[in-house]
Motif scaffolding. Structure first.
Motif, short mmCIF file in Angstrom:
data_model
loop_
_atom_site.label_atom_id
_atom_site.label_comp_id
_atom_site.label_asym_id
_atom_site.label_seq_id
_atom_site.Cartn_x
_atom_site.Cartn_y
_atom_site.Cartn_z
N HIS B 18 -17.75 -34.97 2.34
CA HIS B 18 -17.18 -36.30 2.16
C HIS B 18 -16.43 -36.33 0.83
O HIS B 18 -16.80 -35.62 -0.12
CB HIS B 18 -18.33 -37.32 2.16
N ASP B 62 -11.24 -42.83 12.38
CA ASP B 62 -12.24 -43.66 11.69
C ASP B 62 -12.94 -42.92 10.56
O ASP B 62 -13.69 -43.54 9.80
CB ASP B 62 -13.29 -44.15 12.71
N ARG B 63 -12.72 -41.63 10.45
CA ARG B 63 -13.27 -40.89 9.31
C ARG B 63 -12.67 -41.38 7.99
O ARG B 63 -13.23 -41.15 6.92
CB ARG B 63 -12.98 -39.40 9.45
N PHE B 64 -11.54 -42.02 8.10
CA PHE B 64 -10.87 -42.57 6.92
C PHE B 64 -11.26 -44.04 6.77
O PHE B 64 -11.18 -44.82 7.72
CB PHE B 64 -9.35 -42.46 7.06
N SER B 65 -11.68 -44.40 5.56
CA SER B 65 -11.98 -45.79 5.28
C SER B 65 -11.59 -46.10 3.84
O SER B 65 -11.39 -45.18 3.03
CB SER B 65 -13.47 -46.09 5.49
N ASN B 77 -12.04 -43.28 1.21
CA ASN B 77 -13.12 -42.37 1.59
C ASN B 77 -12.74 -41.61 2.86
O ASN B 77 -12.19 -42.20 3.80
CB ASN B 77 -14.40 -43.16 1.85
N VAL B 78 -13.04 -40.33 2.84
CA VAL B 78 -12.81 -39.51 4.03
C VAL B 78 -14.10 -38.75 4.33
O VAL B 78 -14.61 -38.03 3.47
CB VAL B 78 -11.65 -38.52 3.85
N ASN B 79 -14.63 -38.95 5.51
CA ASN B 79 -15.86 -38.27 5.94
C ASN B 79 -15.53 -37.05 6.80
O ASN B 79 -14.44 -36.95 7.37
CB ASN B 79 -16.71 -39.24 6.77
N ALA B 80 -16.52 -36.16 6.90
CA ALA B 80 -16.42 -35.00 7.81
C ALA B 80 -15.07 -34.31 7.67
O ALA B 80 -14.30 -34.19 8.64
CB ALA B 80 -16.66 -35.46 9.25
N LEU B 81 -14.75 -33.87 6.46
CA LEU B 81 -13.45 -33.31 6.17
C LEU B 81 -13.08 -32.15 7.09
O LEU B 81 -13.92 -31.29 7.42
CB LEU B 81 -13.41 -32.84 4.71
N ASP B 85 -7.03 -32.12 6.69
CA ASP B 85 -6.99 -33.24 5.74
C ASP B 85 -6.43 -32.80 4.39
O ASP B 85 -6.21 -33.64 3.51
CB ASP B 85 -8.40 -33.81 5.54
#
Lengths: 113, 112
Positions: B18, B62-65, B77-81, B85
């Motif tokens: 993350h 939705d990994r981007f918030s 925020n970026v999850n599960a890169l 990305d």
């Protein structure tokens, strides 16, 4: 969705000469802004010039001017008396009244001494 | 006056991790937007915030918030890169939602 097209991937100009970069866009909105940004190798995006869609007069900033043709959805940038420091990527951008901004693919400008 | 500031300038992350990117707008600017720029392409719109509310979202998973704080600073925020990305992430601020945007120097993210 709005799209911005820059049909010239690369352009070259002799120092002190004039060059025009092309940009067209597609939109159904009547209220929007158009911009040209410059991105040198540092990748910092620098605002060059802006144009409000409701203004008929073309914007001018020193050596930089635009030719805004609203009906044709065209927004070209003219750089006069080109300088070595003008060499960069140039991006045309459309910003809707909602705020989201769409960029073209860019034009790489080379200035030859 | 300070321009738009972003932190960190560079970072390297591993796939699946993350990441949080930060942005401080120009003083007095209430709108912040985020863009992803892959090398050789124009910036792609991710999010638009104005007065702490999301006002626009681009075509990103939705990994981007993101969020905007009471002082108008913002985080992306970026999850599960994913490897894809990897890009320059640009933050821009403007006085109101639709006027000219001024950009920070960007955060260069590398995912390995």
């Amino acid at each position: 969705a709005q799209t911005v097209t820059q049909s010239q991937p690369e352009m070259s100009v002799q120092e002190a000469e004039t060059v025009t970069l092309s940009c067209t866009y597609d939109t159904s909105e009547s209220d929007y802004y158009l911009f040209w940004y410059k991105q040198p190798p540092s990748r910092q995006m620098i605002l060059v010039i802006r144009q409000e869609a409701y203004k008929q007069q073309n914007a001018t900033e020193n050596r930089f001017s635009v030719n805004f043709q609203k009906a044709a959805k065209s927004f070209s940038l003219k750089i006069s008396d080109s300088q070595l420091g003008d060499a960069a990527m140039y991006f045309c951008a459309y910003r809707s009244a909602r705020g989201d901004m769409r960029f073209g693919a860019g034009t790489r400008l080379t200035v030859k001494p | 006056d300070a321009g738009v500031t972003q932190s960190p300038t560079h970072l390297i992350k591993t796939r699946g991790q993350h990441v949080t990117l930060r942005c401080s707008p120009i003083s007095g600017h209430k709108s912040v937007s985020w863009y992803q720029q892959v090398l050789g392409q124009g910036p792609q719109f991710i999010f638009q915030y104005y007065e702490k509310e999301e006002r626009g979202r681009g075509n990103f998973p939705d990994r981007f918030s993101a969020r905007q704080f009471p002082n108008y600073s913002s985080e992306l925020n970026v999850n599960a890169l994913l490897l894809g990305d990897s890009a320059l992430y640009l933050c821009a601020s403007s006085f109101i939602i639709s006027t000219e945007a001024f950009f920070g120097q960007g955060t260069r993210l590398t995912v390995v």
